[in-house]
Design a protein around this motif. Sequence first.
Motif, PDB file in Angstrom:
ATOM      1  N   UNK A   1       0.903  -1.129   0.182  1.00  0.00           N
ATOM      2  CA  UNK A   1      -0.071  -0.025  -0.204  1.00  0.00           C
ATOM      3  C   UNK A   1       0.860   1.160   0.172  1.00  0.00           C
ATOM      4  N   UNK A   2       0.311   2.285  -1.068  1.00  0.00           N
ATOM      5  CA  UNK A   2       1.380   3.485  -0.959  1.00  0.00           C
ATOM      6  C   UNK A   2       0.926   4.303   0.375  1.00  0.00           C
ATOM      7  N   UNK A   3       1.617   5.025   0.849  1.00  0.00           N
ATOM      8  CA  UNK A   3       1.297   6.092   1.988  1.00  0.00           C
ATOM      9  C   UNK A   3       1.082   7.612   1.375  1.00  0.00           C
ATOM     10  N   UNK A   4       0.676   7.487   0.075  1.00  0.00           N
ATOM     11  CA  UNK A   4       0.540   8.901  -0.500  1.00  0.00           C
ATOM     12  C   UNK A   4      -1.071   8.970  -0.307  1.00  0.00           C
ATOM     13  N   UNK A   5      -1.139  10.326  -0.208  1.00  0.00           N
ATOM     14  CA  UNK A   5      -2.563  10.951   0.096  1.00  0.00           C
ATOM     15  C   UNK A   5      -3.558  10.944  -1.190  1.00  0.00           C
ATOM     16  N   UNK A   6      -4.519  10.495  -1.214  1.00  0.00           N
ATOM     17  CA  UNK A   6      -5.577  10.404  -2.274  1.00  0.00           C
ATOM     18  C   UNK A   6      -6.158  11.978  -2.332  1.00  0.00           C
ATOM     19  N   UNK A   7      -5.919  12.799  -3.531  1.00  0.00           N
ATOM     20  CA  UNK A   7      -6.468  13.916  -3.622  1.00  0.00           C
ATOM     21  C   UNK A   7      -8.032  14.090  -3.972  1.00  0.00           C
ATOM     22  N   UNK A   8      -8.579  13.022  -4.584  1.00  0.00           N
ATOM     23  CA  UNK A   8      -9.921  13.294  -4.885  1.00  0.00           C
ATOM     24  C   UNK A   8     -10.683  12.737  -3.706  1.00  0.00           C
ATOM     25  N   UNK A   9     -11.648  13.670  -3.367  1.00  0.00           N
ATOM     26  CA  UNK A   9     -12.465  13.541  -1.998  1.00  0.00           C
ATOM     27  C   UNK A   9     -11.987  14.633  -0.665  1.00  0.00           C
ATOM     28  N   UNK A  10     -10.834  15.159  -1.239  1.00  0.00           N
ATOM     29  CA  UNK A  10     -10.648  15.987  -0.023  1.00  0.00           C
ATOM     30  C   UNK A  10     -11.472  17.297  -0.110  1.00  0.00           C
ATOM     31  N   UNK A  11     -11.825  17.782   0.771  1.00  0.00           N
ATOM     32  CA  UNK A  11     -12.431  19.210   0.884  1.00  0.00           C
ATOM     33  C   UNK A  11     -11.310  20.331   0.319  1.00  0.00           C
ATOM     34  N   UNK A  12     -11.937  21.539   0.045  1.00  0.00           N
ATOM     35  CA  UNK A  12     -11.046  22.644  -0.308  1.00  0.00           C
ATOM     36  C   UNK A  12      -9.956  22.869   0.810  1.00  0.00           C
ATOM     37  N   UNK A  13     -10.633  22.952   2.084  1.00  0.00           N
ATOM     38  CA  UNK A  13      -9.727  23.116   3.266  1.00  0.00           C
ATOM     39  C   UNK A  13      -8.641  22.151   3.437  1.00  0.00           C
ATOM     40  N   UNK A  14      -9.161  20.941   3.205  1.00  0.00           N
ATOM     41  CA  UNK A  14      -7.984  19.576   3.477  1.00  0.00           C
ATOM     42  C   UNK A  14      -7.000  19.742   2.367  1.00  0.00           C
ATOM     43  N   UNK A  15      -7.449  20.028   1.325  1.00  0.00           N
ATOM     44  CA  UNK A  15      -6.447  20.148   0.119  1.00  0.00           C
ATOM     45  C   UNK A  15      -5.567  21.123   0.404  1.00  0.00           C
ATOM     46  N   UNK A  16      -6.067  22.288   0.853  1.00  0.00           N
ATOM     47  CA  UNK A  16      -5.060  23.300   1.107  1.00  0.00           C
ATOM     48  C   UNK A  16      -4.337  23.076   2.279  1.00  0.00           C
ATOM     49  N   UNK A  17      -4.735  22.265   3.142  1.00  0.00           N
ATOM     50  CA  UNK A  17      -3.760  21.926   4.373  1.00  0.00           C
ATOM     51  C   UNK A  17      -2.761  20.939   3.667  1.00  0.00           C
ATOM     52  N   UNK A  18      -3.136  20.149   2.932  1.00  0.00           N
ATOM     53  CA  UNK A  18      -1.900  19.307   2.457  1.00  0.00           C
ATOM     54  C   UNK A  18      -1.092  19.990   1.772  1.00  0.00           C
ATOM     55  N   UNK A  19      -1.374  20.713   0.995  1.00  0.00           N
ATOM     56  CA  UNK A  19      -0.392  21.538   0.276  1.00  0.00           C
ATOM     57  C   UNK A  19       0.453  22.379   1.299  1.00  0.00           C
ATOM     58  N   UNK A  20       0.093  23.023   2.268  1.00  0.00           N
ATOM     59  CA  UNK A  20       0.580  23.979   3.018  1.00  0.00           C
ATOM     60  C   UNK A  20       1.678  23.193   3.791  1.00  0.00           C
ATOM     61  N   UNK A  21       1.265  21.759   4.275  1.00  0.00           N
ATOM     62  CA  UNK A  21       2.006  20.870   5.001  1.00  0.00           C
ATOM     63  C   UNK A  21       3.317  20.624   4.123  1.00  0.00           C
ATOM     64  N   UNK A  22       3.189  20.652   2.691  1.00  0.00           N
ATOM     65  CA  UNK A  22       4.505  20.472   1.862  1.00  0.00           C
ATOM     66  C   UNK A  22       5.339  21.859   1.802  1.00  0.00           C
ATOM     67  N   UNK A  23       4.810  22.832   2.194  1.00  0.00           N
ATOM     68  CA  UNK A  23       5.368  23.873   2.261  1.00  0.00           C
ATOM     69  C   UNK A  23       4.913  24.807   0.901  1.00  0.00           C
ATOM     70  N   UNK A  24       3.955  24.537   0.542  1.00  0.00           N
ATOM     71  CA  UNK A  24       3.490  25.131  -0.789  1.00  0.00           C
ATOM     72  C   UNK A  24       2.702  26.198  -0.108  1.00  0.00           C
TER      73      UNK A  24
END
Length: 361
Positions: A1-24
Amino acid sequence: MSNKTELIGLSKEELTAALTALGEKSFRAKQLWQWLYYFGAADFEQMTNLSKVLRQKLAENFTITRPKIVTEQISSDKTHKWLLEFADGQRVEMVYIPEEDRGAVCISTQVGCAVGCRFCHTGSQKLTRNLTAAEIVSQFMVARDSYGEWPSPTNETRYLSNIVVMGMGEPLHNMENVIKALNILTDGDGIAISRRRVTMSTSGIAPRIVEALQRTGVRLAVSLHAPNNKLRSQIMPINNVYSIDEVLSACQKYQSGDGSRYITFEYLLLDGINDSPECAHELIALMKKYGLRASFNLIPFNPWPGCVFQPSPNSRVKAFARELENAGFAAPVRVARGQDILAACGQLKSKKDIEDNKSEA
Ligand code: SAH
Ligand code: SF4
């Protein structure tokens, strides 16, 4: 199993949080949302306004997944059915029912269903699991892939114009994922299906009805199927938990918030069970008692092997419709679609399932 995060299904807020966690920066989330849901990108390489370095970083951390299409059939009347498989091998069906210049995609919310309505093939399969928000959203994305409806066409020009949550499963038994998915599907910056063109059908999980509609703004359809508790409990055991009174009171509450909203009551006509003129009269009285602005959708029963019910004869269906119409209610009879490929929205079943059931019997 990959430990990558699936992007489909994230809310806008969750997507933003996932990107800021990567420093974006957070505006990247907007770009990504547009790529995923407006352009329908299934691959980071397509995202040409992002730098190569960023695309690579995204691919290292995230996935964009569509369910696998196991089989796909198009009936002589153009009804299109897909059997879809998720990562764990679980399968659901989806159906596209085209009209002249538009059409509805019928999506599923669970694998199986715990409600156990006696006339329903899905209900006879018990609940295997809830679908995730990603799995609900990505069904519709598969339909869009098939019809090339990317980037999101305008409301007027799209063939896949409506969504009906009437596939496998009880949406209000998977409420959080369904709400999340519907809010993604109707988000104006992406897939942008109008909330008024989305209908969620429930067997009547009364305490959740108002909240689910308030949090999504979609339309409501209720599977009523009987005009009194005695009869309804016989065919829908859930009625012993939430009675007609509780369900219709919730409907009343929903309408008191927005008077323009009609509720569709689905009514399946079962031979000799709920199809008499007396039942129609009782139904009319019920609507008047609760003062509901309602229309009906009369559904011809689709029999399946092992089911004890038979469809009402045409003459009785017509007579039932006439009673409701004479009382001022719209009561169209649902046209059976995709008969040659066993594709009836609301009673999705794969031929394979039926064959498997037969061999088990
Ligand atoms: N669980 C939700 C939504 C999925 S079922 C609900 O019950 O409303 C969608 C519709 O298909 C429901 O109105 C359901 O009663 C109807 N249905 C179930 N089995 C059917 C069958 N064998 N023939 C025709 N309609 C059926
Ligand atoms: Fe579940 Fe709806 Fe089928 Fe009833 S009709 S068993 S609620 S899917």
